[in-house]
Design a protein around this motif. Sequence first.
Motif, PDB file in Angstrom:
ATOM      1  N   UNK A 141      -4.466 -42.197 -32.388  1.00  0.00           N
ATOM      2  CA  UNK A 141      -5.866 -41.906 -32.074  1.00  0.00           C
ATOM      3  C   UNK A 141      -6.640 -41.467 -33.303  1.00  0.00           C
ATOM      4  N   UNK A 142      -5.951 -40.776 -34.234  1.00  0.00           N
ATOM      5  CA  UNK A 142      -6.598 -40.352 -35.479  1.00  0.00           C
ATOM      6  C   UNK A 142      -6.667 -41.508 -36.459  1.00  0.00           C
ATOM      7  N   UNK A 143      -5.606 -42.295 -36.538  1.00  0.00           N
ATOM      8  CA  UNK A 143      -5.575 -43.423 -37.480  1.00  0.00           C
ATOM      9  C   UNK A 143      -6.701 -44.413 -37.232  1.00  0.00           C
ATOM     10  N   UNK A 144      -7.186 -44.465 -35.999  1.00  0.00           N
ATOM     11  CA  UNK A 144      -8.235 -45.432 -35.681  1.00  0.00           C
ATOM     12  C   UNK A 144      -9.577 -45.084 -36.332  1.00  0.00           C
ATOM     13  N   UNK A 145      -9.687 -43.908 -36.979  1.00  0.00           N
ATOM     14  CA  UNK A 145     -10.875 -43.632 -37.796  1.00  0.00           C
ATOM     15  C   UNK A 145     -10.952 -44.620 -38.957  1.00  0.00           C
ATOM     16  N   UNK A 146      -9.799 -45.141 -39.330  1.00  0.00           N
ATOM     17  CA  UNK A 146      -9.722 -46.194 -40.343  1.00  0.00           C
ATOM     18  C   UNK A 146      -9.788 -47.547 -39.641  1.00  0.00           C
ATOM     19  N   UNK A 147     -10.772 -48.371 -39.996  1.00  0.00           N
ATOM     20  CA  UNK A 147     -10.912 -49.680 -39.363  1.00  0.00           C
ATOM     21  C   UNK A 147      -9.697 -50.560 -39.636  1.00  0.00           C
ATOM     22  N   UNK A 148      -9.048 -50.339 -40.777  1.00  0.00           N
ATOM     23  CA  UNK A 148      -7.836 -51.094 -41.097  1.00  0.00           C
ATOM     24  C   UNK A 148      -6.762 -50.794 -40.058  1.00  0.00           C
ATOM     25  N   UNK A 149      -6.502 -49.510 -39.817  1.00  0.00           N
ATOM     26  CA  UNK A 149      -5.463 -49.147 -38.851  1.00  0.00           C
ATOM     27  C   UNK A 149      -5.920 -49.433 -37.420  1.00  0.00           C
TER      28      UNK A 149
ATOM     29  N   UNK B  92      -5.008 -52.866 -36.985  1.00  0.00           N
ATOM     30  CA  UNK B  92      -3.563 -53.022 -37.037  1.00  0.00           C
ATOM     31  C   UNK B  92      -2.904 -52.534 -35.747  1.00  0.00           C
ATOM     32  N   UNK B  93      -3.487 -51.501 -35.160  1.00  0.00           N
ATOM     33  CA  UNK B  93      -2.905 -50.924 -33.942  1.00  0.00           C
ATOM     34  C   UNK B  93      -3.426 -51.590 -32.673  1.00  0.00           C
ATOM     35  N   UNK B  94      -4.304 -52.565 -32.831  1.00  0.00           N
ATOM     36  CA  UNK B  94      -4.822 -53.261 -31.645  1.00  0.00           C
ATOM     37  C   UNK B  94      -3.710 -54.074 -30.989  1.00  0.00           C
ATOM     38  N   UNK B  95      -3.871 -54.361 -29.714  1.00  0.00           N
ATOM     39  CA  UNK B  95      -2.847 -55.105 -28.971  1.00  0.00           C
ATOM     40  C   UNK B  95      -2.600 -56.474 -29.586  1.00  0.00           C
ATOM     41  N   UNK B  96      -3.652 -57.120 -30.033  1.00  0.00           N
ATOM     42  CA  UNK B  96      -3.470 -58.469 -30.566  1.00  0.00           C
ATOM     43  C   UNK B  96      -2.610 -58.457 -31.819  1.00  0.00           C
ATOM     44  N   UNK B  97      -2.835 -57.441 -32.668  1.00  0.00           N
ATOM     45  CA  UNK B  97      -2.070 -57.371 -33.908  1.00  0.00           C
ATOM     46  C   UNK B  97      -0.621 -56.982 -33.619  1.00  0.00           C
ATOM     47  N   UNK B  98      -0.440 -55.996 -32.738  1.00  0.00           N
ATOM     48  CA  UNK B  98       0.915 -55.558 -32.436  1.00  0.00           C
ATOM     49  C   UNK B  98       1.724 -56.665 -31.786  1.00  0.00           C
ATOM     50  N   UNK B  99       1.077 -57.474 -30.958  1.00  0.00           N
ATOM     51  CA  UNK B  99       1.802 -58.559 -30.288  1.00  0.00           C
ATOM     52  C   UNK B  99       2.283 -59.626 -31.263  1.00  0.00           C
ATOM     53  N   UNK B 100       1.644 -59.653 -32.467  1.00  0.00           N
ATOM     54  CA  UNK B 100       2.110 -60.632 -33.465  1.00  0.00           C
ATOM     55  C   UNK B 100       3.435 -60.222 -34.074  1.00  0.00           C
ATOM     56  N   UNK B 101       3.836 -58.957 -33.855  1.00  0.00           N
ATOM     57  CA  UNK B 101       5.149 -58.429 -34.284  1.00  0.00           C
ATOM     58  C   UNK B 101       5.474 -58.755 -35.732  1.00  0.00           C
ATOM     59  N   UNK B 102       4.738 -58.138 -36.696  1.00  0.00           N
ATOM     60  CA  UNK B 102       5.084 -58.349 -38.104  1.00  0.00           C
ATOM     61  C   UNK B 102       6.528 -57.970 -38.371  1.00  0.00           C
ATOM     62  N   UNK B 103       7.135 -58.681 -39.287  1.00  0.00           N
ATOM     63  CA  UNK B 103       8.563 -58.495 -39.544  1.00  0.00           C
ATOM     64  C   UNK B 103       8.891 -57.115 -40.091  1.00  0.00           C
ATOM     65  N   UNK B 104       7.957 -56.548 -40.862  1.00  0.00           N
ATOM     66  CA  UNK B 104       8.293 -55.286 -41.513  1.00  0.00           C
ATOM     67  C   UNK B 104       7.761 -54.078 -40.757  1.00  0.00           C
ATOM     68  N   UNK B 105       7.276 -54.253 -39.532  1.00  0.00           N
ATOM     69  CA  UNK B 105       6.817 -53.148 -38.709  1.00  0.00           C
ATOM     70  C   UNK B 105       7.454 -53.269 -37.325  1.00  0.00           C
TER      71      UNK B 105
ATOM     72  N   UNK C  23       5.482 -46.232 -33.175  1.00  0.00           N
ATOM     73  CA  UNK C  23       5.225 -47.387 -34.047  1.00  0.00           C
ATOM     74  C   UNK C  23       5.609 -47.022 -35.467  1.00  0.00           C
ATOM     75  N   UNK C  24       6.451 -47.849 -36.038  1.00  0.00           N
ATOM     76  CA  UNK C  24       6.860 -47.643 -37.430  1.00  0.00           C
ATOM     77  C   UNK C  24       6.114 -48.654 -38.313  1.00  0.00           C
ATOM     78  N   UNK C  25       5.409 -48.135 -39.317  1.00  0.00           N
ATOM     79  CA  UNK C  25       4.647 -48.996 -40.224  1.00  0.00           C
ATOM     80  C   UNK C  25       5.133 -48.806 -41.650  1.00  0.00           C
ATOM     81  N   UNK C  26       5.212 -49.914 -42.362  1.00  0.00           N
ATOM     82  CA  UNK C  26       5.527 -49.887 -43.792  1.00  0.00           C
ATOM     83  C   UNK C  26       4.282 -50.294 -44.570  1.00  0.00           C
ATOM     84  N   UNK C  27       3.892 -49.470 -45.535  1.00  0.00           N
ATOM     85  CA  UNK C  27       2.673 -49.741 -46.314  1.00  0.00           C
ATOM     86  C   UNK C  27       3.026 -49.733 -47.794  1.00  0.00           C
ATOM     87  N   UNK C  28       3.019 -50.900 -48.404  1.00  0.00           N
ATOM     88  CA  UNK C  28       3.355 -51.003 -49.821  1.00  0.00           C
ATOM     89  C   UNK C  28       2.163 -50.699 -50.706  1.00  0.00           C
TER      90      UNK C  28
END
Length: 469
Positions: free
Chosen positions: A80-88, A91-104, A115-120
């Motif tokens: 809920x706090x991360x959503x202050x960032x438009x990037x997150x 990223x946390x939207x249903x459409x993005x999560x359903x794409x199931x990135x390999x590194x998350x 949710x586990x996220x990797x940010x390089x």
Amino acid sequence: MIPTNAKKRKRVPYHTTSTRHAVDTTRSESTMKLRRIKSISSFNDDSTADVILRLYVDSSSPFVAESSAEDEVQIYLHSDVLRRSKYFAAFLSDRWQNSSPNNNDIVSDSDKKVIRLNFGVSSTKPSSISDHETVMQLLYTDDFSSVINSVTVALDLLLVALQLLFEDCVKACIKFIEAVPWTEEEEKRVIEIIPLLREEESRELLSRVYSHDDSCEEMLHGLITSAIHNHPNMAFVKAFVAKLLREFASRESARRVLERAFEESLKVVKESLEEYSSPDFRGDTNETEAIQRLNLHTAMTNGRHLVWLVERMIELRVADSAVKEWSEQAEFTADLQRAFRDDAWRNIVPGLPSVVMRCTCKLANGIAGGTILAARQVRMKLVKDWLPVLIVCKDNVSPLVPSQKVLYLELEETFLRIISTLPMSDAQELLQQCLSFSTKNVEDCPHLITAFNTWFRRATRPSLTDDRS
């Protein structure tokens, strides 16, 4: 920018309550006093977090040597706090999560979904992960001023906030950067970051580091005008402006500014002398006398400005146009002759002849010395128009003070040197007007004797046509 050899901060894993709220020691201690937003969530609280973010140095970056344990950190966050960032938020939207990135990964515990996220992070700066941590912590507060307390911090955090589309942080960083002074290095970084900003965000920064094309010339002209007209401490200010002109990057800009100021001052001197010499102002009334005094004082003041401007132009080797302008003053020199034949000016501006002739002498010396390359017609007209003024000054300004004697003698010698550069017919005409340079003692005017001997030597030399026949 932070030097490449800067000591890395030792990163402390967030595993215990005592270390959970630790922040980068290179930041201000005031970061510990961040005012929380209205939320039950706390930064890096593993008991309530539903997002685990792993920040790591991207080993694919060509600027990273070797990865180590200190090159990554794990932070417990809240969606809920991360959503202050438009990037997150994206990223946390249903459409993005359903794409199931390999590194998350989405891990379901017994009571909640995590949710586990990797940010390089790829950067040349050792503190880049620290900058990301700080921005993550700023998501939990509205008190940006506690952290953003220097231009360097603001620039570092702004890059991360732009990357994460954290608009509140972007605005806070820009607001701070706009309001404070910058070092030269900081200014370079600001210029580099401006293209990353939207037009409305960069407007104030652009206005501070860029201006319209002719602003430098307008600034120089304003400084010159202030130095010669308005400033009470004129001598010191003139010296300062002269230094600025010498060190100014564009010689052509300095030329244009000086030529403009020269023409303005010359115009005032000419108009003042024209009014003084006008028959309309001849009379004995008190009003007329007051106007005549004003005209003479105006001519005197602006004549001094002309001398200073000519010195600057000669110093910068940009006096070509001034010489040409000075050689085309038949009406002005006629007014000067009429004025100096009159006795009225003597008790008002006794130094006026010296001021005007000092301008002529400096320009003539520039021609004779080769620092000003004037065309033949310019050289001839300069001597032809100003020689009668010199003669009137010598004949009517009596007794001459020592400084005037030296000035007039120098100008005589310079005129004779310029005459020697002219064709024989022109030199013949002008030399005859120079007889007034002679004195009762012939030995006291060697410059005149040399000039005539040079002319006669050339006149009696056999022509090339005769030699060939």
